[in-house]
Design an enzyme around this catalytic site. Structure first.
Site, mmCIF file in Angstrom:
data_model
loop_
_atom_site.group_PDB
_atom_site.id
_atom_site.type_symbol
_atom_site.label_atom_id
_atom_site.label_comp_id
_atom_site.label_asym_id
_atom_site.label_seq_id
_atom_site.Cartn_x
_atom_site.Cartn_y
_atom_site.Cartn_z
ATOM 1 C CG PHE A 13 49.761 -19.370 -32.736
ATOM 2 C CD1 PHE A 13 50.248 -18.287 -31.777
ATOM 3 C CD2 PHE A 13 48.166 -19.078 -32.567
ATOM 4 C CE1 PHE A 13 49.376 -17.107 -31.120
ATOM 5 C CE2 PHE A 13 47.589 -18.270 -31.753
ATOM 6 C CZ PHE A 13 48.271 -17.440 -30.727
ATOM 7 C CE1 TYR A 15 43.660 -22.181 -29.165
ATOM 8 C CE2 TYR A 15 44.564 -22.544 -31.307
ATOM 9 C CZ TYR A 15 43.113 -22.691 -30.147
ATOM 10 O OH TYR A 15 42.825 -24.015 -31.116
ATOM 11 C CB SER A 17 47.124 -26.559 -22.659
ATOM 12 O OG SER A 17 47.853 -27.355 -23.797
ATOM 13 C CD GLU A 104 47.026 -29.785 -30.267
ATOM 14 O OE1 GLU A 104 46.221 -29.259 -29.791
ATOM 15 O OE2 GLU A 104 48.159 -30.052 -29.103
#
Length: 239
Positions: A13, A15, A17, A104
């Protein structure tokens, strides 16, 4: 459940970039939403949209129950956080995991959340079980890059001035605004819209003062499927 163990149906998922800069090796992209969270520009970015000396700002998800205890200048938030779910081709799950761990890395950790496809999505593109269990990267309040609530104008000033290896911080904000507008008539986010409007006002004021041109729209991005890892980007930071 490990990514390897769930490789036959690995869904991610996005939300932030990831909505407009998708991961490599996906074969399905489905718009939709998650519940129980609030999206906020409360995560510092030292590695993509800023530097360690001058961190930018990117989005993270806040558990709604926690957010409701805080004093936020944007005191309302939609019940649904819109974004997209990507299904990763099974034989590339390990590669994409490595890619996401880099993308990330700045304060985000792995979580899982149910994803609800948008109404009207072709049922043939969906797995047999809905909602879809998706992996999401979240910068929780415990991580050292979490900045928490900020005055919106001060927050926009940080975004306006910040630039990192992935480009200007304003491109990230405008890119998210456009990506959300393109998802669904219901996918707007007041927090994102207000910050974008404030940023446009700052850019306009700068241009009127003849301090140099500043772009107020992100570059066009084109989705690709089953490609190779060719870049890194700030977190989603599920997002």
């Amino acid at each position: 459940m490990s990514l390897e163990a769930s490789s036959e149906q690995f869904w991610l998922f996005g939300y932030g970039s990831l909505i407009w800069k998708p991961p490599p090796h996906f074969d399905r992209r489905i718009p939709g939403f998650v519940t129980g969270y609030v999206r906020r520009f409360w995560q510092a970015s030292q590695d993509h949209r800023g530097t360690p000396e001058a961190p930018g700002r990117v989005v993270t998800l806040i558990e709604r129950s926690y957010w409701e205890q805080l004093t936020d200048h944007h005191d309302s938030a939609p019940e649904r956080v819109w974004g997209v779910a990507y299904r990763i081709i099974p034989e590339h799950v390990a590669e994409v995991k490595d890619y996401l761990d880099i993308r990330e890395i700045n304060g985000y950790t792995i979580h899982y959340t149910p994803f609800h496809p948008a109404p009207g999505v072709d049922p043939a593109t969906l797995p047999s079980q809905v909602p879809i269990r998706t992996l999401v990267y979240i910068g929780t309040p415990e991580n050292d890059q979490f900045v928490g609530p900020e005055n919106p104008q001060q927050l926009v000033d940080v975004i306006f001035r910040s630039h990192g290896p992935s480009g200007p911080n304003p491109d990230y904000l405008f890119g998210l605004e456009k990506a959300l507008d393109d998802l669904s008539p219901e996918s707007g986010d007041e927090h994102v819209t207000d910050l974008s409007n404030r940023l446009r006002e700052m850019i306009s004021a700068q241009q009127q003062e003849h301090l140099g041109p500043v772009t107020d729209s992100p570059q066009q991005h084109h989705f690709r499927r089953a490609g190779s890892v060719d870049g890194q980007e700030e977190t989603e930071k599920a997002s």
